[in-house]
Design an enzyme around this catalytic site. Structure first.
Site, PDB file in Angstrom:
ATOM      1  N   PHE A 147     -66.447  -2.704   2.722  1.00  0.00           N
ATOM      2  CA  PHE A 147     -65.127  -3.085   2.218  1.00  0.00           C
ATOM      3  C   PHE A 147     -64.147  -2.067   2.799  1.00  0.00           C
ATOM      4  O   PHE A 147     -64.266  -0.867   2.520  1.00  0.00           O
ATOM      5  CB  PHE A 147     -65.183  -2.983   0.694  1.00  0.00           C
ATOM      6  N   GLU A 151     -56.820   3.780   3.857  1.00  0.00           N
ATOM      7  CA  GLU A 151     -56.382   4.314   5.153  1.00  0.00           C
ATOM      8  C   GLU A 151     -55.996   5.781   4.956  1.00  0.00           C
ATOM      9  O   GLU A 151     -55.810   6.232   3.813  1.00  0.00           O
ATOM     10  CB  GLU A 151     -55.170   3.521   5.662  1.00  0.00           C
ATOM     11  N   GLY A 155     -54.318   5.522   0.064  1.00  0.00           N
ATOM     12  CA  GLY A 155     -55.503   5.629  -0.788  1.00  0.00           C
ATOM     13  C   GLY A 155     -55.200   4.987  -2.126  1.00  0.00           C
ATOM     14  O   GLY A 155     -55.353   3.772  -2.291  1.00  0.00           O
ATOM     15  N   ASP A 263     -61.590  -5.796  -9.596  1.00  0.00           N
ATOM     16  CA  ASP A 263     -61.728  -6.104 -11.030  1.00  0.00           C
ATOM     17  C   ASP A 263     -63.197  -6.316 -11.399  1.00  0.00           C
ATOM     18  O   ASP A 263     -63.631  -5.991 -12.503  1.00  0.00           O
ATOM     19  CB  ASP A 263     -60.948  -7.378 -11.392  1.00  0.00           C
ATOM     20  N   GLN A 360     -75.113  22.926 -18.293  1.00  0.00           N
ATOM     21  CA  GLN A 360     -74.935  24.122 -19.122  1.00  0.00           C
ATOM     22  C   GLN A 360     -76.175  24.377 -19.985  1.00  0.00           C
ATOM     23  O   GLN A 360     -76.639  25.507 -20.102  1.00  0.00           O
ATOM     24  CB  GLN A 360     -73.685  23.944 -20.004  1.00  0.00           C
ATOM     25  N   GLU A 387     -62.891   3.505  -5.633  1.00  0.00           N
ATOM     26  CA  GLU A 387     -62.542   2.208  -6.262  1.00  0.00           C
ATOM     27  C   GLU A 387     -61.423   2.373  -7.310  1.00  0.00           C
ATOM     28  O   GLU A 387     -61.437   1.722  -8.356  1.00  0.00           O
ATOM     29  CB  GLU A 387     -63.774   1.515  -6.828  1.00  0.00           C
ATOM     30  N   GLY A 388     -60.504   3.269  -6.999  1.00  0.00           N
ATOM     31  CA  GLY A 388     -59.371   3.497  -7.898  1.00  0.00           C
ATOM     32  C   GLY A 388     -59.608   4.750  -8.712  1.00  0.00           C
ATOM     33  O   GLY A 388     -60.451   4.765  -9.626  1.00  0.00           O
TER      34      GLY A 388
HETATM   35  N1  COS Z   1     -55.943  -9.998  -9.819  1.00  0.00           N
HETATM   36  C1  COS Z   1     -55.159 -10.862  -9.151  1.00  0.00           C
HETATM   37  N2  COS Z   1     -53.990 -10.509  -8.578  1.00  0.00           N
HETATM   38  C2  COS Z   1     -53.613  -9.224  -8.691  1.00  0.00           C
HETATM   39  C3  COS Z   1     -54.387  -8.273  -9.373  1.00  0.00           C
HETATM   40  C4  COS Z   1     -55.598  -8.703  -9.957  1.00  0.00           C
HETATM   41  N3  COS Z   1     -56.373  -7.844 -10.610  1.00  0.00           N
HETATM   42  N4  COS Z   1     -53.759  -7.087  -9.325  1.00  0.00           N
HETATM   43  C5  COS Z   1     -52.630  -7.274  -8.635  1.00  0.00           C
HETATM   44  N5  COS Z   1     -52.557  -8.567  -8.250  1.00  0.00           N
HETATM   45  C6  COS Z   1     -51.451  -9.175  -7.503  1.00  0.00           C
HETATM   46  C7  COS Z   1     -50.186  -9.105  -8.327  1.00  0.00           C
HETATM   47  O1  COS Z   1     -50.062 -10.235  -9.163  1.00  0.00           O
HETATM   48  C8  COS Z   1     -49.123  -9.063  -7.268  1.00  0.00           C
HETATM   49  O2  COS Z   1     -48.909 -10.366  -6.747  1.00  0.00           O
HETATM   50  P1  COS Z   1     -47.412 -10.963  -6.652  1.00  0.00           P
HETATM   51  O3  COS Z   1     -46.706 -10.059  -5.682  1.00  0.00           O
HETATM   52  O4  COS Z   1     -47.624 -12.345  -6.163  1.00  0.00           O
HETATM   53  O5  COS Z   1     -46.858 -10.861  -8.032  1.00  0.00           O
HETATM   54  C9  COS Z   1     -49.765  -8.251  -6.138  1.00  0.00           C
HETATM   55  O6  COS Z   1     -51.185  -8.396  -6.323  1.00  0.00           O
HETATM   56  C10 COS Z   1     -49.373  -6.807  -6.163  1.00  0.00           C
HETATM   57  O7  COS Z   1     -49.767  -6.227  -7.391  1.00  0.00           O
HETATM   58  P2  COS Z   1     -49.099  -4.888  -7.934  1.00  0.00           P
HETATM   59  O8  COS Z   1     -47.608  -5.085  -7.988  1.00  0.00           O
HETATM   60  O9  COS Z   1     -49.783  -4.501  -9.184  1.00  0.00           O
HETATM   61  O10 COS Z   1     -49.361  -3.844  -6.762  1.00  0.00           O
HETATM   62  P3  COS Z   1     -49.121  -2.302  -6.766  1.00  0.00           P
HETATM   63  O11 COS Z   1     -48.783  -1.901  -5.369  1.00  0.00           O
HETATM   64  O12 COS Z   1     -48.173  -1.878  -7.824  1.00  0.00           O
HETATM   65  O13 COS Z   1     -50.586  -1.733  -7.124  1.00  0.00           O
HETATM   66  C11 COS Z   1     -52.153  -0.011  -7.720  1.00  0.00           C
HETATM   67  C12 COS Z   1     -50.719  -0.407  -7.477  1.00  0.00           C
HETATM   68  C13 COS Z   1     -52.170   1.496  -7.880  1.00  0.00           C
HETATM   69  C14 COS Z   1     -52.677  -0.645  -8.985  1.00  0.00           C
HETATM   70  C15 COS Z   1     -53.062  -0.467  -6.548  1.00  0.00           C
HETATM   71  O14 COS Z   1     -52.521  -0.005  -5.321  1.00  0.00           O
HETATM   72  C16 COS Z   1     -54.485   0.061  -6.674  1.00  0.00           C
HETATM   73  O15 COS Z   1     -55.323  -0.521  -7.350  1.00  0.00           O
HETATM   74  N6  COS Z   1     -54.787   1.190  -5.983  1.00  0.00           N
HETATM   75  C17 COS Z   1     -56.108   1.717  -5.913  1.00  0.00           C
HETATM   76  C18 COS Z   1     -56.799   1.123  -4.731  1.00  0.00           C
HETATM   77  C19 COS Z   1     -58.279   1.298  -4.787  1.00  0.00           C
HETATM   78  O16 COS Z   1     -58.919   1.042  -5.786  1.00  0.00           O
HETATM   79  N7  COS Z   1     -58.835   1.704  -3.654  1.00  0.00           N
HETATM   80  C20 COS Z   1     -60.234   1.874  -3.539  1.00  0.00           C
HETATM   81  C21 COS Z   1     -60.752   1.094  -2.383  1.00  0.00           C
HETATM   82  S1  COS Z   1     -62.481   0.859  -2.451  1.00  0.00           S
HETATM   83  S2  COS Z   1     -63.224   2.640  -2.461  1.00  0.00           S
END
Ligand code: COS
Length: 410
Positions: A147, A151, A155, A263, A360, A387-388
Site C-alpha cells: 500500500f 511520501e 505522512g 477504516d 520493568q 496507519e495514522g
Molecule cells: N470513508 C470514506 N470517505 C472518507 C473517509 C472515510 N473513512 N475519510 C475521509 N473521506 C473522504 C471525505 O468524505 C472527503 O470527501 P469529500 O471531499 O468528497 O467530502 C475526503 O475523503 C477528504 O476527507 P478529509 O477532509 O477528512 O481529509 P483530510 O485531509 O482532512 O484528512 C487526515 C486528514 C489526517 C484524517 C488524513 O490525512 C489521514 O488519515 N492521515 C493519516 C494517513 C495515514 O494513515 N497514513 C498511513 C498510511 S499506511 S502506513
C-alpha cells in the site's frame, strides 16, 4: 522460537459476545498453525547486535511467513470472496488472526496484515479483471502486496501528496516518491495513490493505481532499517506507465478509497497491539511467579500485584475497544471511522504501557537482548505511528464527536 507462553487466568476474551463460534474456530485454527509454524530467525528476534540492515534475512523470513500463511489458507481472510473466505472482509476474523499472530511473532503478524492492506484498494475498488488477476494470488501467498500512500512530505497529512498521475495515450504515467512502504522491495505490486488532477490540492484530485513491481521506472531498492525490522522501502516512480484499467476506484476519489481501506485495517492494528500486550502480560505473570524476592516471589509483593492489575485492566480495555470496533463494522455495516480510530489509539497506547511495565517487572532481564519483552518493546513502537499516528486518531475522533453533536469540526 520465542519462549513458551504461560496460560492466562480467567475466561477467554474469545467468549465475549462480540465473537461467534466461527471466530472461536478460527482462533483454534491459528493456534494449531502456530504450534507448527516455521522457526524465526528474523532480526527482531536476534540479539540487538544483529544487523537491522540485513534486509536479506528479514525478507527471507517475511516471505516464509507469507508462504506458510498462504499454504494454511489463512491469508484468504485478508481479501473478500470470491477469492477470500467471506463475501466481505471480516474485521473480527482479521482481529482474531492478528492478535494471535502478534502474540507469537511480530513478523508473522506483519506478513499477514500487509497482504490485506496492500490489496485493500483492489478489494474495495478494483475492476473485476484486477480482482481476478491479483486477489487469488494474494490469498494464496503467491503474490506480495504493498500500500503506497505516504511520501517524504506527506505522512500524517496524506492529502499533501505530490506524486503525479498523467494521462497518456496508452494509460497513466506515474512520477514521484513514496516512502515507508511496507513490503517495499519484496512486493509484486503496489497500490499507489497519486494526484491525477494537477490543478487540485489536498484530498481532492487523488486517484489510486495498481502498479506491478515489474513496471519499468519503478525502483524499490532504497531499503529502510528500523528497530523491529520488516521489509520497508522508499519507492521511486520515474515515468512508470500502467494501462488505463489499472485505475482503482473512481478517478479523483482515491483519497476516500485510502481512508476506507484504513477504516478496516486500523482496527486490526489495534488487535495486533492487543496481541503484543497480552503476550507481555503473560510473560510478566510467569516471571512474577518464578522470581525470588524479599523472602517470597515477585508476585507476592503488593507493588508488583498492583502493576499486574493495571496491566490486566489495560489489556482488557484495549481488547474491548478493538472487538467493539470490529463487531460494529461486521454486524451493523455502518461507517467505523470513529470506533476504529478509538481502537487504534486506545489499544496501541495502552499496549505500549503494558509492555513497558512488563520490561520493568523483568528488571535487568527485561532489557537483555533476545528477551521476549525486549523484543515486544521494540515491536510495539511503530504501531503508534503507522496507519495514522495516535495524533491523527485523536483528530479523527474529535471531528467525528463534534459531527455527532451537530457541531462544526472542520
Ligand atoms: N470513508 C470514506 N470517505 C472518507 C473517509 C472515510 N473513512 N475519510 C475521509 N473521506 C473522504 C471525505 O468524505 C472527503 O470527501 P469529500 O471531499 O468528497 O467530502 C475526503 O475523503 C477528504 O476527507 P478529509 O477532509 O477528512 O481529509 P483530510 O485531509 O482532512 O484528512 C487526515 C486528514 C489526517 C484524517 C488524513 O490525512 C489521514 O488519515 N492521515 C493519516 C494517513 C495515514 O494513515 N497514513 C498511513 C498510511 S499506511 S502506513
Amino acid at each position: 522460537m520465542p519462549a513458551e507462553r504461560p496460560t492466562l487466568p480467567g475466561p477467554s476474551h474469545l467468549e465475549w459476545p462480540f465473537l461467534g463460534d466461527e471466530h472461536r474456530a478460527l482462533a483454534a485454527e491459528v493456534a494449531r498453525f502456530l504450534a507448527h509454524a516455521p522457526a524465526t530467525d528474523a532480526p527482531a528476534h536476534a540479539p540487538a547486535h544483529a544487523d537491522p540492515h540485513d534486509h536479506a534475512t528479514t525478507d527471507a523470513a517475511c516471505r516464509r511467513w507469507v508462504r506458510a500463511l498462504g499454504d494454511a489458507g489463512l491469508l484468504r481472510h485478508g481479501v473478500p470472496a470470491p477469492f477470500g473466505a467471506h463475501p466481505a472482509i471480516s474485521s473480527r476474523a482479521l482481529c482474531v488472526l492478528r492478535e494471535a499472530l502478534a502474540a507469537h511473532d511480530g513478523l508473522a503478524d506483519f506478513a499477514f496484515a500487509m497482504q490485506g492492506l496492500g490489496a485493500g484498494p483492489i478489494s474495495l475498488g478494483g475492476t473485476p479483471a484486477a480482482r481476478e488477476a491479483w486477489l487469488p494470488r494474494v490469498a494464496s501467498g503467491d503474490a506480495i502486496a504493498a500500500f503506497a500512500l505516504s511520501e517524504p512530505d506527506a505522512g500524517s497529512d496524506a492529502g499533501a501528496l505530490a506524486c503525479r498521475a498523467t494521462r497518456t495515450d496508452g494509460g497513466w504515467r506515474l512520477d514521484g516518491v513514496k516512502t515507508w512502504i511496507s513490503n517495499g522491495g519484496i512486493a509484486d505490486f503496489y497500490c499507489v495513490f497519486a494526484r491525477s488532477d494537477a490543478a487540485s490540492t489536498g484530498a481532492k484530485g487523488v486517484s489510486a493505481f495498481l502498479v506491478p513491481a515489474t513496471t519499468p521506472g519503478l525502483d524499490a531498492s532504497a531499503r529502510l532499517a528500523t528497530i523491529a525490522p520488516h521489509p520497508l522501502a522508499t519507492v521511486r516512480l520515474d515515468g512508470c506507465v500502467v494501462p488505463i484499467d489499472h485505475l482503482l476506484g473512481e478517478e479523483g476519489r482515491g483519497f476516500a478509497l485510502a481512508m476506507q481501506v484504513l477504516d478496516i485495517f486500523r482496527t486490526s492494528v489495534a488487535a495486533a497491539a492487543v496481541g503484543f500486550a497480552r503476550r507481555a502480560l503473560a510473560e510478566a505473570l510467569g516471571h512474577a511467579g518464578r522470581r525470588a524476592m524479599f523472602g517470597g516471589t515477585l508476585g507476592t509483593q503488593p507493588l508488583a500485584q498492583a502493576i499486574l492489575g493495571d496491566m490486566a485492566t489495560d489489556v482488557d480495555t484495549a481488547a474491548l475497544l478493538t472487538y467493539r470496533a470490529a463487531w460494529q463494522r461486521d454486524v451493523t455495516g455502518t461507517r467505523t471511522t470513529m470506533v476504529a480510530a478509538m481502537a487504534k489509539l486506545g489499544a496501541t497506547e495502552l499496549a505500549q504501557q503494558v509492555i513497558d511495565r512488563a520490561v520493568q517487572l523483568h528488571g535487568g532481564q527485561g532489557v537483555a537482548s533476545g528477551a521476549v519483552v525486549e523484543r515486544l518493546y521494540r515491536e510495539i513502537r511503530a504501531l503508534r505511528i503507522y496507519e495514522g499516528a495516535s495524533e491523527v486518531q485523536r483528530l479523527l475522533i474529535g471531528r467525528e464527536a463534534l459531527k455527532a453533536a451537530g457541531a462544526e469540526g472542520r
